[in-house]
Design a protein around this motif. Structure first.
Motif, PDB file in Angstrom:
ATOM      1  N   THR A 113       0.716  -1.110  -0.044  1.00 14.02           N
ATOM      2  CA  THR A 113       0.069  -0.036   0.235  1.00 14.02           C
ATOM      3  C   THR A 113       1.072   1.230  -0.055  1.00 14.02           C
ATOM      4  O   THR A 113       1.539   1.477   0.880  1.00 14.02           O
ATOM      5  CB  THR A 113      -0.767   0.168   1.419  1.00 14.02           C
ATOM      6  N   PRO A 114       0.455   2.209  -1.085  1.00 10.27           N
ATOM      7  CA  PRO A 114       1.585   3.388  -1.002  1.00 10.27           C
ATOM      8  C   PRO A 114       1.029   4.338   0.105  1.00 10.27           C
ATOM      9  O   PRO A 114       0.120   5.134  -0.208  1.00 10.27           O
ATOM     10  CB  PRO A 114       1.510   3.906  -2.271  1.00 10.27           C
ATOM     11  N   SER A 115       1.447   4.446   1.020  1.00 10.53           N
ATOM     12  CA  SER A 115       1.139   5.117   2.325  1.00 10.53           C
ATOM     13  C   SER A 115       2.369   5.415   3.275  1.00 10.53           C
ATOM     14  O   SER A 115       3.714   5.081   3.095  1.00 10.53           O
ATOM     15  CB  SER A 115      -0.135   4.246   3.094  1.00 10.53           C
ATOM     16  N   SER A 116       1.926   5.743   4.327  1.00  6.39           N
ATOM     17  CA  SER A 116       3.138   5.791   5.431  1.00  6.39           C
ATOM     18  C   SER A 116       3.917   4.745   5.843  1.00  6.39           C
ATOM     19  O   SER A 116       4.812   4.644   6.194  1.00  6.39           O
ATOM     20  CB  SER A 116       2.518   6.471   6.675  1.00  6.39           C
ATOM     21  N   PHE A 117       3.123   3.617   5.795  1.00  4.51           N
ATOM     22  CA  PHE A 117       3.786   2.281   6.187  1.00  4.51           C
ATOM     23  C   PHE A 117       3.239   1.470   4.803  1.00  4.51           C
ATOM     24  O   PHE A 117       2.166   1.571   4.181  1.00  4.51           O
ATOM     25  CB  PHE A 117       2.927   1.760   7.157  1.00  4.51           C
ATOM     26  N   HIS A 163      -1.238  -4.211   7.509  1.00  8.89           N
ATOM     27  CA  HIS A 163      -0.694  -4.873   8.736  1.00  8.89           C
ATOM     28  C   HIS A 163       0.153  -3.980   9.504  1.00  8.89           C
ATOM     29  O   HIS A 163      -0.078  -3.817  10.629  1.00  8.89           O
ATOM     30  CB  HIS A 163       0.016  -6.162   8.171  1.00  8.89           C
ATOM     31  N   LEU A 164       1.336  -3.407   8.740  1.00  5.86           N
ATOM     32  CA  LEU A 164       2.261  -2.447   9.531  1.00  5.86           C
ATOM     33  C   LEU A 164       1.426  -0.979   9.964  1.00  5.86           C
ATOM     34  O   LEU A 164       1.982  -0.295  10.979  1.00  5.86           O
ATOM     35  CB  LEU A 164       3.475  -1.867   8.742  1.00  5.86           C
ATOM     36  N   THR A 165       0.574  -0.803   9.327  1.00  2.00           N
ATOM     37  CA  THR A 165      -0.291   0.534   9.900  1.00  2.00           C
ATOM     38  C   THR A 165      -1.033   0.131  10.849  1.00  2.00           C
ATOM     39  O   THR A 165      -0.931   1.102  12.032  1.00  2.00           O
ATOM     40  CB  THR A 165      -1.293   0.991   8.852  1.00  2.00           C
ATOM     41  N   LEU A 166      -1.638  -1.033  11.250  1.00  2.00           N
ATOM     42  CA  LEU A 166      -2.288  -1.499  12.224  1.00  2.00           C
ATOM     43  C   LEU A 166      -1.547  -1.474  13.607  1.00  2.00           C
ATOM     44  O   LEU A 166      -1.853  -1.242  14.530  1.00  2.00           O
ATOM     45  CB  LEU A 166      -3.049  -2.780  12.250  1.00  2.00           C
ATOM     46  N   LEU A 167      -0.171  -2.063  13.308  1.00  2.00           N
ATOM     47  CA  LEU A 167       0.819  -2.260  14.442  1.00  2.00           C
ATOM     48  C   LEU A 167       1.148  -0.836  14.793  1.00  2.00           C
ATOM     49  O   LEU A 167       1.559  -0.622  16.036  1.00  2.00           O
ATOM     50  CB  LEU A 167       1.846  -3.168  13.838  1.00  2.00           C
ATOM     51  N   HIS A 168       1.381   0.198  13.968  1.00  5.88           N
ATOM     52  CA  HIS A 168       1.656   1.483  14.202  1.00  5.88           C
ATOM     53  C   HIS A 168       0.745   2.239  14.975  1.00  5.88           C
ATOM     54  O   HIS A 168       0.722   2.784  16.347  1.00  5.88           O
ATOM     55  CB  HIS A 168       1.972   2.280  13.029  1.00  5.88           C
ATOM     56  N   ILE A 169      -0.761   1.807  14.768  1.00  6.79           N
ATOM     57  CA  ILE A 169      -1.622   2.574  15.612  1.00  6.79           C
ATOM     58  C   ILE A 169      -1.883   1.985  16.889  1.00  6.79           C
ATOM     59  O   ILE A 169      -1.909   2.485  17.858  1.00  6.79           O
ATOM     60  CB  ILE A 169      -3.161   2.212  14.665  1.00  6.79           C
TER      61      ILE A 169
END
Length: 79
Positions: free
Chosen positions: A32-36, A40-46
């Motif tokens: 996914t072109p995003s911050s993460f 999966h990695l976005t959810l871990l960051h949150i």
């Protein structure tokens, strides 16, 4: 102010959990072109961000984050 923010935060997290719970699990690791680079990695960051702010509000500072010790996703993050 803090009660309204906490209420909004809970609502937003519940909305996200409901959406991801009903989505195809393959989306979690889709690039996914995003911050993460993945959901999966976005959810871990949150999860880590929620944890650190809760700790700070309690006057402590964590030495590690939940995502460093637990990788089971998404159920553990949702809990």
């Amino acid at each position: 102010f803090f009660k309204r923010y906490a209420s909004y935060n809970h609502w937003a997290n519940r909305l996200m959990v409901d959406w991801v719970s009903n989505a195809d699990r393959a989306l979690l690791d889709t690039p996914t072109p995003s911050s993460f680079p993945s959901l999966h990695l976005t959810l871990l960051h949150i999860w880590d961000a929620q944890f650190i702010w809760t700790e700070r509000l309690h006057g402590t500072s964590p030495h590690t984050f939940p995502s460093h010790e637990h990788q089971s996703l998404p159920d553990e993050v949702f809990e």
